[in-house]
Enzyme design. Structure first.
Site, mmCIF file in Angstrom:
data_model
loop_
_atom_site.group_PDB
_atom_site.id
_atom_site.type_symbol
_atom_site.label_atom_id
_atom_site.label_comp_id
_atom_site.label_asym_id
_atom_site.label_seq_id
_atom_site.Cartn_x
_atom_site.Cartn_y
_atom_site.Cartn_z
ATOM 1 N N GLU A 17 0.826 -1.209 0.000
ATOM 2 C CA GLU A 17 0.000 0.000 0.000
ATOM 3 C C GLU A 17 0.857 1.255 0.000
ATOM 4 O OE1 GLU A 17 -3.183 -0.005 -1.142
ATOM 5 O OE2 GLU A 17 -3.571 -1.406 0.490
ATOM 6 N N ALA A 110 -15.088 2.961 -1.381
ATOM 7 C CA ALA A 110 -14.847 1.839 -0.474
ATOM 8 C C ALA A 110 -13.417 1.321 -0.538
ATOM 9 C CB ALA A 110 -15.821 0.706 -0.786
ATOM 10 N N GLY A 111 -12.553 2.012 -1.257
ATOM 11 C CA GLY A 111 -11.165 1.575 -1.373
ATOM 12 C C GLY A 111 -10.979 0.394 -2.295
ATOM 13 N N GLU A 147 -6.384 9.689 -14.722
ATOM 14 C CA GLU A 147 -6.703 9.920 -13.314
ATOM 15 C C GLU A 147 -5.803 10.984 -12.704
ATOM 16 O OE1 GLU A 147 -7.570 7.467 -9.210
ATOM 17 O OE2 GLU A 147 -8.172 6.739 -11.173
ATOM 18 N N ASP A 159 -3.866 0.404 -9.549
ATOM 19 C CA ASP A 159 -5.287 0.125 -9.693
ATOM 20 C C ASP A 159 -5.674 -0.150 -11.138
ATOM 21 O OD1 ASP A 159 -5.357 0.611 -7.005
ATOM 22 O OD2 ASP A 159 -6.319 2.575 -7.165
ATOM 23 N N TYR A 211 -4.054 12.673 0.755
ATOM 24 C CA TYR A 211 -3.373 11.683 -0.074
ATOM 25 C C TYR A 211 -2.194 12.341 -0.800
ATOM 26 C CZ TYR A 211 -2.858 7.736 -3.323
ATOM 27 O OH TYR A 211 -2.382 6.666 -4.046
#
Length: 370
Positions: A17, A110-111, A147, A159, A211
């Site tokens: 992560e 929701a990740g 993104e 992702d 973030y």
């Protein structure tokens, strides 16, 4: 091709992560929950985006393809597909107008990378509608650019790669520096294990400032240490590197990234050697690092992890960017019901909303449906 339907999955990040934008290692797998796009070409240069939104409300936005520019459109979910069209055209792909209607079984915030799934399904549909012939990693890279540049979310490439490239029954070991991929079998049931997904119901957004501040802190650390990215600090070099960083917050970010890369390596070894139970402590260590060093957890995520471990889970951690979202729990199959009940009871006692809890298994990547 005039039209069709395509699907792209969300992802669960098993481990690794906040390492992807540090050129590090990650190991996600695809969910069986997807964004589905029904799409057809248009000849008038109009991009018509529609979806069934919250409460069944039908939403439609029309944009001129030739006028798409980062920061100059309506802010919201349409930034992600519009950004894909912009990125494709910026890369020289001859993409024109299209009708795209979306349906989703992925909960936003929701990740689970609902935004990446939206981008990838858009890119895959346009790739086939316009005969672009894009290789999957190239497609993921353009979605990542959309993104970052168009939607303004400073995420890494994990992702989009997971949504585009995962294989059913496997976790994807991805080196985000050279984009090398390795599919590692992930059959937990064969070892009497189960992976539970706990959706806390706490929403998050990658486009928020927190973030971005974490990413900026990591980049500051790399510059101070004279390396391209924190990926270049080996686990054995960590103590010396930390001594060279005067800011305690920057030190903590660095410690997480370096130790998390090592956890990915150990997790890959555990799965490769047929010892998935060894994942448990790695998940729990990772959560403590995300909570204490990276500071991206929240009370609901911490409670899900604590309650799971107390009830007999082998390991648990938050998954995704943090500040809300979901946790994953590795548990022996006989303990699944007890762990589920323990988490629900803990949330009720803390006056949190009821969490969504369900088993998850690795599914396939983006694909054409019809």
């Amino acid at each position: 091709m005039s039209g069709g339907a395509w699907a792209a999955p969300g992802r669960v990040n098993l481990i690794g992560e906040h390492t992807d934008y540090n050129d590090g290692l990650v190991m996600p797998f695809a969910l069986d929950r997807t964004v589905v796009a029904t799409a057809s070409r248009r000849r008038d240069g109009v991009l018509r985006l529609s979806s069934t939104g919250t409460g069944g409300r039908y939403e439609t936005v029309e944009l001129r393809v030739a006028e798409l520019t980062p920061g100059h459109g309506p802010r919201g979910w349409t930034d992600y597909p519009a950004g894909v069209v912009w990125a494709l055209r910026e890369a020289g792909c001859p993409v024109g107008g299209a009708d795209l209607h979306y349906e989703s079984t992925l909960p936003p915030g929701a990740g689970l990378s609902s935004s990446a799934a939206l981008e990838v399904v858009t890119a895959l549909a346009l790739d086939e509608l316009y005969g672009l012939g894009l290789e999957r990693q190239r497609l993921a890279g353009l979605c990542h650019r959309a993104e970052n540049r168009y939607a303004g979310a400073p995420t890494g490439i994990m992702d989009q790669t997971a949504s585009a490239c995962c294989v059913e029954g496997h976790a994807l070991h991805l080196d985000t520096r050279d984009l090398s991929r390795r599919q590692i079998p992930l059959d937990l049931a064969a070892h009497g294990l189960c992976l539970l997904l706990v959706d806390t119901g706490v929403k998050h957004s990658h486009a928020t400032g927190e973030y971005g501040r974490r990413r900026a802190g990591c980049e500051t650390a790399a510059r101070t240490l004279g390396v391209r990215a924190l990926r270049d600090i080996g686990h054995e070099e960590l103590p010396e590197a930390l001594e060279r960083l005067p800011d305690p917050g920057i030190r903590a970010l660095t410690r997480h990234v370096v130790t998390e890369n090592r956890r990915v390596e150990r997790a890959a070894d555990a799965l490769t050697t047929g010892d998935p139970r060894a994942l448990g402590p790695l998940l729990t260590e990772g959560h403590a690092s995300l909570r204490d060093d990276f500071r991206v957890s929240c009370p609901e995520l911490d409670l899900a992890v604590e309650a799971s471990l107390t009830a007999g889970a082998l390991g648990a951690r938050m998954t995704g960017g943090g500040f809300g979202g979901s946790a994953i729990v590795l548990t022996p199959l006989p303990e699944r019901a007890a762990v589920t009940e323990a988490v629900r009871r803990a949330f009720a006692e803390a006056s949190h909303g009821e969490p969504g809890i369900s088993p998850v298994q690795p599914s396939g990547g983006a694909r054409r449906l019809s």
